[in-house]
Design an enzyme around this catalytic site. Structure first.
Site, PDB file in Angstrom:
ATOM      1  N   ASP A  38      26.006  39.517  39.899  1.00  0.00           N
ATOM      2  CA  ASP A  38      25.003  39.601  38.832  1.00  0.00           C
ATOM      3  C   ASP A  38      24.473  38.243  38.398  1.00  0.00           C
ATOM      4  O   ASP A  38      23.508  38.180  37.639  1.00  0.00           O
ATOM      5  CB  ASP A  38      25.602  40.321  37.616  1.00  0.00           C
ATOM      6  CG  ASP A  38      25.868  41.771  37.929  1.00  0.00           C
ATOM      7  OD1 ASP A  38      24.998  42.399  38.541  1.00  0.00           O
ATOM      8  OD2 ASP A  38      26.954  42.269  37.584  1.00  0.00           O
ATOM      9  N   HIS A  92      35.526  38.642  38.562  1.00  0.00           N
ATOM     10  CA  HIS A  92      35.502  39.902  39.303  1.00  0.00           C
ATOM     11  C   HIS A  92      36.922  40.399  39.464  1.00  0.00           C
ATOM     12  O   HIS A  92      37.837  39.593  39.642  1.00  0.00           O
ATOM     13  CB  HIS A  92      34.864  39.679  40.691  1.00  0.00           C
ATOM     14  CG  HIS A  92      34.383  40.928  41.319  1.00  0.00           C
ATOM     15  ND1 HIS A  92      35.230  41.749  42.026  1.00  0.00           N
ATOM     16  CD2 HIS A  92      33.167  41.522  41.327  1.00  0.00           C
ATOM     17  CE1 HIS A  92      34.534  42.784  42.455  1.00  0.00           C
ATOM     18  NE2 HIS A  92      33.290  42.682  42.034  1.00  0.00           N
TER      19      HIS A  92
HETATM   20  N1  COA Z   1      34.373  34.758  31.366  1.00  0.00           N
HETATM   21  C1  COA Z   1      35.460  34.189  30.817  1.00  0.00           C
HETATM   22  N2  COA Z   1      36.724  34.563  31.090  1.00  0.00           N
HETATM   23  C2  COA Z   1      36.871  35.544  31.961  1.00  0.00           C
HETATM   24  C3  COA Z   1      35.780  36.185  32.588  1.00  0.00           C
HETATM   25  C4  COA Z   1      34.492  35.748  32.259  1.00  0.00           C
HETATM   26  N3  COA Z   1      33.416  36.298  32.793  1.00  0.00           N
HETATM   27  N4  COA Z   1      36.239  37.147  33.405  1.00  0.00           N
HETATM   28  C5  COA Z   1      37.572  37.109  33.320  1.00  0.00           C
HETATM   29  N5  COA Z   1      37.958  36.164  32.431  1.00  0.00           N
HETATM   30  C6  COA Z   1      39.329  35.807  32.039  1.00  0.00           C
HETATM   31  C7  COA Z   1      39.823  36.766  30.969  1.00  0.00           C
HETATM   32  O1  COA Z   1      39.541  36.307  29.661  1.00  0.00           O
HETATM   33  C8  COA Z   1      41.311  36.801  31.259  1.00  0.00           C
HETATM   34  O2  COA Z   1      41.862  35.626  30.733  1.00  0.00           O
HETATM   35  P1  COA Z   1      43.369  35.630  30.128  1.00  0.00           P
HETATM   36  O3  COA Z   1      44.245  35.959  31.295  1.00  0.00           O
HETATM   37  O4  COA Z   1      43.545  34.259  29.617  1.00  0.00           O
HETATM   38  O5  COA Z   1      43.375  36.681  29.061  1.00  0.00           O
HETATM   39  C9  COA Z   1      41.357  36.687  32.784  1.00  0.00           C
HETATM   40  O6  COA Z   1      40.170  36.000  33.168  1.00  0.00           O
HETATM   41  C10 COA Z   1      41.425  38.034  33.467  1.00  0.00           C
HETATM   42  O7  COA Z   1      40.330  38.796  32.964  1.00  0.00           O
HETATM   43  P2  COA Z   1      40.233  40.369  33.006  1.00  0.00           P
HETATM   44  O8  COA Z   1      39.152  40.831  32.093  1.00  0.00           O
HETATM   45  O9  COA Z   1      41.591  40.944  32.823  1.00  0.00           O
HETATM   46  O10 COA Z   1      39.812  40.581  34.485  1.00  0.00           O
HETATM   47  P3  COA Z   1      39.307  41.916  35.082  1.00  0.00           P
HETATM   48  O11 COA Z   1      39.628  41.898  36.517  1.00  0.00           O
HETATM   49  O12 COA Z   1      39.749  43.085  34.282  1.00  0.00           O
HETATM   50  O13 COA Z   1      37.726  41.806  34.823  1.00  0.00           O
HETATM   51  C11 COA Z   1      35.448  41.743  34.969  1.00  0.00           C
HETATM   52  C12 COA Z   1      36.764  41.754  35.763  1.00  0.00           C
HETATM   53  C13 COA Z   1      34.295  41.770  35.967  1.00  0.00           C
HETATM   54  C14 COA Z   1      35.356  42.983  34.083  1.00  0.00           C
HETATM   55  C15 COA Z   1      35.396  40.451  34.120  1.00  0.00           C
HETATM   56  O14 COA Z   1      35.475  39.314  34.937  1.00  0.00           O
HETATM   57  C16 COA Z   1      34.161  40.411  33.246  1.00  0.00           C
HETATM   58  O15 COA Z   1      34.115  41.034  32.200  1.00  0.00           O
HETATM   59  N6  COA Z   1      33.095  39.640  33.677  1.00  0.00           N
HETATM   60  C17 COA Z   1      31.892  39.556  32.920  1.00  0.00           C
HETATM   61  C18 COA Z   1      31.034  40.778  33.153  1.00  0.00           C
HETATM   62  C19 COA Z   1      30.414  40.800  34.518  1.00  0.00           C
HETATM   63  O16 COA Z   1      29.835  39.836  34.973  1.00  0.00           O
HETATM   64  N7  COA Z   1      30.506  41.970  35.157  1.00  0.00           N
HETATM   65  C20 COA Z   1      29.935  42.185  36.463  1.00  0.00           C
HETATM   66  C21 COA Z   1      31.004  42.358  37.484  1.00  0.00           C
HETATM   67  S1  COA Z   1      30.316  42.449  39.108  1.00  0.00           S
END
Ligand code: COA
Length: 401
Positions: A317, A263
Site C-alpha cells: 500500500d 506486514h
Molecule cells: N508502524 C509502526 N509499528 C508497527 C507497524 C507500523 N505500520 N506495524 C507493526 N508495527 C509494530 C507494532 O507496534 C508491534 O510492536 P511491539 O511488538 O513493540 O508492540 C510490532 O510491530 C508487531 O506488530 P503487529 O501489529 O502485532 O503485527 P501484525 O503482524 O499483527 O500486523 C499489520 C500487520 C499489517 C496489521 C501492521 O503492520 C499494520 O497495522 N500496518 C499498518 C497498516 C497497513 O499498512 N496495512 C496494510 C497491510 S498490506
C-alpha cells in the site's frame, strides 16, 4: 503446537491447503501458481493472470481470447442495478457501494449450481466484468453524472480508466494500471480471502462470497491502508518534516501505526512495493513528478532506520497510492481498485474451496461464567457485581447519559 493453543488472529495456523499463491516473507518472494510476480508483471496481463490463478495454468491464445471476449461481453450493468445505485448517498464510501452492488448481483443471478463448471465460469466472468463497471459508475453518479458505458474496443484496464475519466487513457498509463491489478490479484490467506473462504464454505452464492470479502478488504488494517498513506504524506507536508514526524509519532503514548508499513508475513520490503515504486517512477518520468514522492522516499529511509530492526518495511500500500494518484484516481477509490484486482484471487480461492469443501467451524476458549442465577428485572442493581469486561459497563452507561 497443541491442538488447543490459542493464537490471536490465527497467526501462523494453516486454514487450508492451497496451490494458488505462495509468499516467502523472509526473502520477499511472491508467486502465483509458481510463477514469480515480477515475471508476470513484466510479461503477462491482468486477464491472463486471472485465468492462471483461477484455472491453474497459462491459457492458450484461443483460451485467452475467449475469456477476454466473455468478460468484455458482460461488462454492462442491469438498469435496475444502476437505479439502485442512484439511491446511494454520494457521501458514502465507494467500498460500501461496491459491497452492496456485489451482493445485489445475487438477486439478479439467483440460480445456484456450484457443481456445474459452466455456472462457475459464468459467475467468474460476471464478477470480473461487472465489478470495474460498478466502481466507475458510482464515481460518475456521486458527481451527479450518468455512468459511462463500457467500450468493447478497449481492453480490461483501458476500459476501466475510460469509464472513470471519459477519456481513452494513454497506453503507458493503461499498461501500468494493468500491472497494478496483477500485483494486487492474489496474496494467499489474508483477512479478505479468509473471509471469502469462510463464506464460500457454507455453499452460499459467489456474489455473497465476494461481498463479504469486499467488506473485509475495506478496513484500514487491510486494503484501506493505501488511502491512509496519502493522508499521512499530506500531513507530513515536506521532506524536512519527516524525521520529526516519525519521532513524534513513535513517542506518543498511544502508538499509532504508520500506514503502508509492516506486514504479518513480509519481514523485508514487500516485492510488490518494489515493482510499484518502479511503476511510479515510470509515470513520473512521462507525466511529471509528484511532490509526495520525495516525502515517501525519505519516510522509507527514516522508517528503515527506526523500525527496520523489527522487520517493518513498506508494504504493497505504500507506493500504490502514488501510482493511482498519478493516474488520476481519487484517493477513496484506491481500495475499490484493490478489490477490482483481488476479485481474481477471491474467485480462485472460492473455486478451490468448492473442490474440497468443509464448512469452517473453529472452536473457542470460553472465558465466561457458568451456572449464573437469573435475577428478576425488579431486583437487579445498576452496578452488577460481576462484569464480563472491566470498564465495559461504565462505557455502556456513558452512552445512554
Ligand atoms: N508502524 C509502526 N509499528 C508497527 C507497524 C507500523 N505500520 N506495524 C507493526 N508495527 C509494530 C507494532 O507496534 C508491534 O510492536 P511491539 O511488538 O513493540 O508492540 C510490532 O510491530 C508487531 O506488530 P503487529 O501489529 O502485532 O503485527 P501484525 O503482524 O499483527 O500486523 C499489520 C500487520 C499489517 C496489521 C501492521 O503492520 C499494520 O497495522 N500496518 C499498518 C497498516 C497497513 O499498512 N496495512 C496494510 C497491510 S498490506
Amino acid at each position: 503446537m497443541s491442538a488447543c493453543e490459542y493464537r490471536p488472529g490465527l497467526e501462523g495456523i494453516p486454514a487450508k491447503e492451497s496451490g494458488i499463491g505462495f509468499v516467502d516473507g523472509k526473502q520477499g518472494i511472491l508467486e502465483y501458481r509458481g510463477i514469480r510476480i515480477e515475471e508476470l508483471a513484466a510479461k503477462s496481463s491482468f486477464v491472463e493472470t486471472t485465468f492462471l490463478l483461477i484455472w491453474g495454468y497459462l491459457p492458450t491464445f484461443e483460451e485467452l481470447e475467449a475469456f477476454a471476449t466473455e468478460i468484455q461481453y458482460h461488462r454492462r450493468l442491469k438498469y435496475r442495478i444502476r437505479d439502485m445505485m442512484k439511491c446511494f448517498p454520494e457521501t458514502g464510501h465507494p467500498m460500501d457501494a461496491l459491497q452492496s452492488c456485489a451482493a445485489a448481483l445475487g438477486l439478479f443471478y439467483s440460480r445456484r449450481a456450484l457443481d456445474d463448471p459452466a455456472y462457475i465460469r459464468a459467475a467468474v466472468v460476471r464478477l470480473l466484468a461487472k465489478i470495474p463497471t460498478m466502481v466507475a459508475a458510482f464515481q460518475m453518479m456521486r458527481q451527479g453524472n450518468d455512468p459511462i458505458r463500457p467500450r468493447d474496443d478497449l481492453d480490461y484496464s483501458s476500459n476501466f480508466l475510460y469509464m472513470l475519466n471519459e477519456q481513452i487513457p494513454d497506453p503507458l498509463a493503461a499498461q501500468i494500471f494493468d500491472i497494478c491489478l496483477m500485483l494486487h490479484a492474489e496474496h494467499t490467506i489474508n483477512a479478505s480471502t479468509f473471509s471469502a473462504m469462510v463464506t464460500a464454505s457454507t455453499l452460499t452464492d459467489p456474489y455473497a462470497v465476494i461481498a463479504s470479502a469486499v467488506g473485509t478488504l475495506a478496513g484500514p488494517l487491510h486494503g484501506g491502508a493505501n488511502e491512509e498513506v496519502l493522508l499521512m504524506l499530506k500531513e507530513i507536508g515536506s521532506v524536512d518534516r519527516v524525521e520529526a514526524y516519525v519521532d513524534e509519532r513513535m513517542q506518543q503514548k498511544q502508538k499509532q501505526k504508520f500506514m503502508g508499513f509492516g506486514h504479518r508475513v513480509y519481514k523485508v520490503k514487500d516485492p510488490r512495493a518494489v515493482v510499484l515504486q518502479q511503476l511510479a517512477e515510470q509515470l513520473f518520468d512521462k507525466f511529471g513528478g509528484d511532490e509526495y514522492y520525495d516525502i515517501a522516499l525519505k519516510l522509507e529511509a527514516v522508517m528503515a532506520d527506526r523500525l527496520g530492526g523489527k522487520g517493518i518495511y513498506p508494504n504493497v500500500d505504500f507506493y500504490s497510492g502514488l501510482v493511482y494518484r498519478k493516474l488520476g484516481i481519487p484517493a477513496d477509490l484506491f481500495t475499490p481498485v484493490f478489490a477490482i484486482a483481488r476479485v481474481a484471487g477471491w474467485l480462485a480461492h472460492w473455486k478451490e474451496q468448492l473442490n474440497a469443501n468443509r464448512i469452517f467451524r473453529p472452536t473457542q476458549i470460553y472465558t465466561g461464567d457458568h451456572e449464573i442465577t437469573y435475577i428478576p428485572l425488579e431486583k437487579r442493581t445498576t452496578t452488577p457485581e460481576k462484569r464480563a469486561v472491566p470498564g465495559d459497563y461504565e462505557r455502556y452507561r456513558s452512552t445512554i447519559g
